[in-house]
Each structure stands twice: as structure tokens, then as C-alpha cells.
Scaffold this motif. Structure first.
Motif, short mmCIF file in Angstrom:
data_model
loop_
_atom_site.label_atom_id
_atom_site.label_comp_id
_atom_site.label_asym_id
_atom_site.label_seq_id
_atom_site.Cartn_x
_atom_site.Cartn_y
_atom_site.Cartn_z
N GLN A 96 7.06 -3.74 -6.19
CA GLN A 96 7.50 -2.44 -6.71
C GLN A 96 8.65 -1.92 -5.83
N PRO A 97 9.61 -1.23 -6.41
CA PRO A 97 10.74 -0.75 -5.63
C PRO A 97 10.34 0.21 -4.49
N PHE A 98 9.24 0.91 -4.65
CA PHE A 98 8.82 1.87 -3.62
C PHE A 98 8.02 1.22 -2.48
N ILE A 99 7.78 -0.09 -2.54
CA ILE A 99 7.07 -0.81 -1.49
C ILE A 99 8.11 -1.60 -0.68
N SER A 100 8.41 -1.11 0.52
CA SER A 100 9.40 -1.77 1.36
C SER A 100 8.75 -2.88 2.20
N SER A 101 9.58 -3.69 2.81
CA SER A 101 9.08 -4.72 3.72
C SER A 101 8.35 -4.08 4.89
N GLU A 102 8.82 -2.94 5.36
CA GLU A 102 8.15 -2.25 6.46
C GLU A 102 6.74 -1.81 6.06
N VAL A 103 6.60 -1.28 4.86
CA VAL A 103 5.28 -0.88 4.37
C VAL A 103 4.37 -2.11 4.28
N MET A 104 4.91 -3.22 3.78
CA MET A 104 4.12 -4.45 3.67
C MET A 104 3.65 -4.92 5.04
N LYS A 105 4.53 -4.87 6.04
CA LYS A 105 4.15 -5.29 7.39
C LYS A 105 3.03 -4.41 7.93
N LYS A 106 3.15 -3.13 7.71
CA LYS A 106 2.13 -2.20 8.20
C LYS A 106 0.79 -2.43 7.48
N LEU A 107 0.83 -2.58 6.18
CA LEU A 107 -0.40 -2.84 5.42
C LEU A 107 -1.09 -4.13 5.89
N TYR A 108 -0.29 -5.16 6.10
CA TYR A 108 -0.85 -6.44 6.55
C TYR A 108 -1.43 -6.31 7.96
N GLY A 109 -0.75 -5.61 8.85
CA GLY A 109 -1.26 -5.39 10.20
C GLY A 109 -2.57 -4.62 10.19
N ILE A 110 -2.65 -3.58 9.38
CA ILE A 110 -3.88 -2.79 9.27
C ILE A 110 -5.01 -3.68 8.76
N PHE A 111 -4.70 -4.47 7.76
CA PHE A 111 -5.71 -5.38 7.20
C PHE A 111 -6.23 -6.35 8.25
N LEU A 112 -5.32 -7.01 8.96
CA LEU A 112 -5.73 -7.99 9.97
C LEU A 112 -6.52 -7.34 11.10
N PHE A 113 -6.08 -6.17 11.54
CA PHE A 113 -6.80 -5.44 12.58
C PHE A 113 -8.22 -5.12 12.11
N GLY A 114 -8.35 -4.64 10.90
CA GLY A 114 -9.68 -4.30 10.36
C GLY A 114 -10.61 -5.49 10.32
N ILE A 115 -10.14 -6.62 9.86
CA ILE A 115 -10.96 -7.83 9.81
C ILE A 115 -11.34 -8.28 11.22
N GLY A 116 -10.36 -8.29 12.13
CA GLY A 116 -10.63 -8.69 13.52
C GLY A 116 -11.64 -7.78 14.18
N PHE A 117 -11.49 -6.49 13.98
CA PHE A 117 -12.42 -5.50 14.57
C PHE A 117 -13.83 -5.74 14.06
N ARG A 118 -13.94 -5.96 12.76
CA ARG A 118 -15.27 -6.18 12.16
C ARG A 118 -15.91 -7.44 12.71
N TYR A 119 -15.16 -8.53 12.81
CA TYR A 119 -15.70 -9.77 13.34
C TYR A 119 -16.13 -9.62 14.80
N LEU A 120 -15.36 -8.89 15.58
CA LEU A 120 -15.66 -8.75 17.01
C LEU A 120 -16.84 -7.84 17.29
N PHE A 121 -17.01 -6.78 16.53
CA PHE A 121 -17.96 -5.76 16.93
C PHE A 121 -19.13 -5.54 15.97
N PHE A 122 -19.13 -6.15 14.82
CA PHE A 122 -20.23 -5.98 13.86
C PHE A 122 -20.69 -7.33 13.33
N ARG A 123 -21.90 -7.36 12.87
CA ARG A 123 -22.44 -8.61 12.31
C ARG A 123 -22.02 -8.83 10.90
#
Length: 123
Positions: A96-123
Motif C-alpha cells: 500500500q502507498p501508505f506503508i513505507s519501508s521504514e514502517v515495514m522495518k519497524k513492524l518486522y523488528g517489533i514482531f521478532l522482538f515479541g517472538i524472542g521475548f516469548r521464547y526466552l521468558f514464557f513457556r
């Protein structure tokens, strides 16, 4: 429709959206979702993820997991159905024109952080 079938379809849909947006899916979406949300064994989830992606990328790995009893074909097919639809939605959203590469990078980073956090600290 059973809760399990709905969960598997949603996992496939989420992985498809992430695949369409970020080029990821199996190890970053499907496996953690099956392990953390559905309580599957890590190897079983990996085998099922490979089978869901079987054409063309996972066939050899899926065969090894199947031979060792770590794969559920029905679950893999249901996830694959969600992947098809999810990839389309993810790609449409990401382009979509309103989704920039910067937004995509941030969304991907948030996603990866969330998965990593869950794996490290929760079952």
C-alpha cells in the motif's frame, strides 16, 4: 469447525501475511505459534511447518520428520490453506502507498522482538 482446525488455519493465515509482508513464515511464525499457543513439541511443530510448505521448499525435510513420527499431514494441509490466503493479504498490505519501508522495518523488528521475548521468558 473445531477450535484446533480454526487455530491451524489462523496460524497459516498469520504466516502467510508475514510471508507476504516480510518473506518469512515457517520458523518465525508457524513453529512458535504451534509450540507456544497449541502446546506442540518443537520437533513436531517443525516437521508440520515443513510439510505445510512442502512445495517446493520443505519436501526433503518433511520426509525426514515424517519418518521419525514428527509430522501431522492434516495439520500441515490446514496451515497451507491459511498460507495461501495470508500471503495474498500480507503482500497487498505491505504494498500500500501508505506503508513505507521504514514502517515495514519497524513492524518486522517489533514482531521478532515479541517472538524472542516469548521464547526466552514464557513457556
Amino acid at each position: 469447525m473445531s477450535t484446533e482446525i480454526i487455530q491451524l488455519l489462523v496460524i497459516g493465515l498469520a504466516a502467510g501475511i508475514a510471508g507476504g509482508m516480510f518473506g518469512i513464515g515457517g520458523g518465525a511464525i508457524m513453529v512458535p505459534a504451534m509450540v507456544l499457543l497449541m502446546g506442540m513439541d518443537q520437533k513436531f511443530a517443525t516437521g508440520t511447518s515443513l510439510a505445510a510448505q512442502v512445495l517446493p521448499i520443505g519436501i526433503l525435510g518433511a520426509i525426514v520428520y515424517q519418518r521419525n513420527g514428527n509430522l501431522n499431514i492434516r495439520d500441515a494441509v490446514l496451515i497451507a490453506a491459511g498460507l495461501v490466503v495470508g500471503n495474498l493479504f500480507g503482500a497487498l498490505f505491505a504494498n500500500q502507498p501508505f506503508i513505507s519501508s521504514e514502517v515495514m522495518k519497524k513492524l518486522y523488528g517489533i514482531f521478532l522482538f515479541g517472538i524472542g521475548f516469548r521464547y526466552l521468558f514464557f513457556r
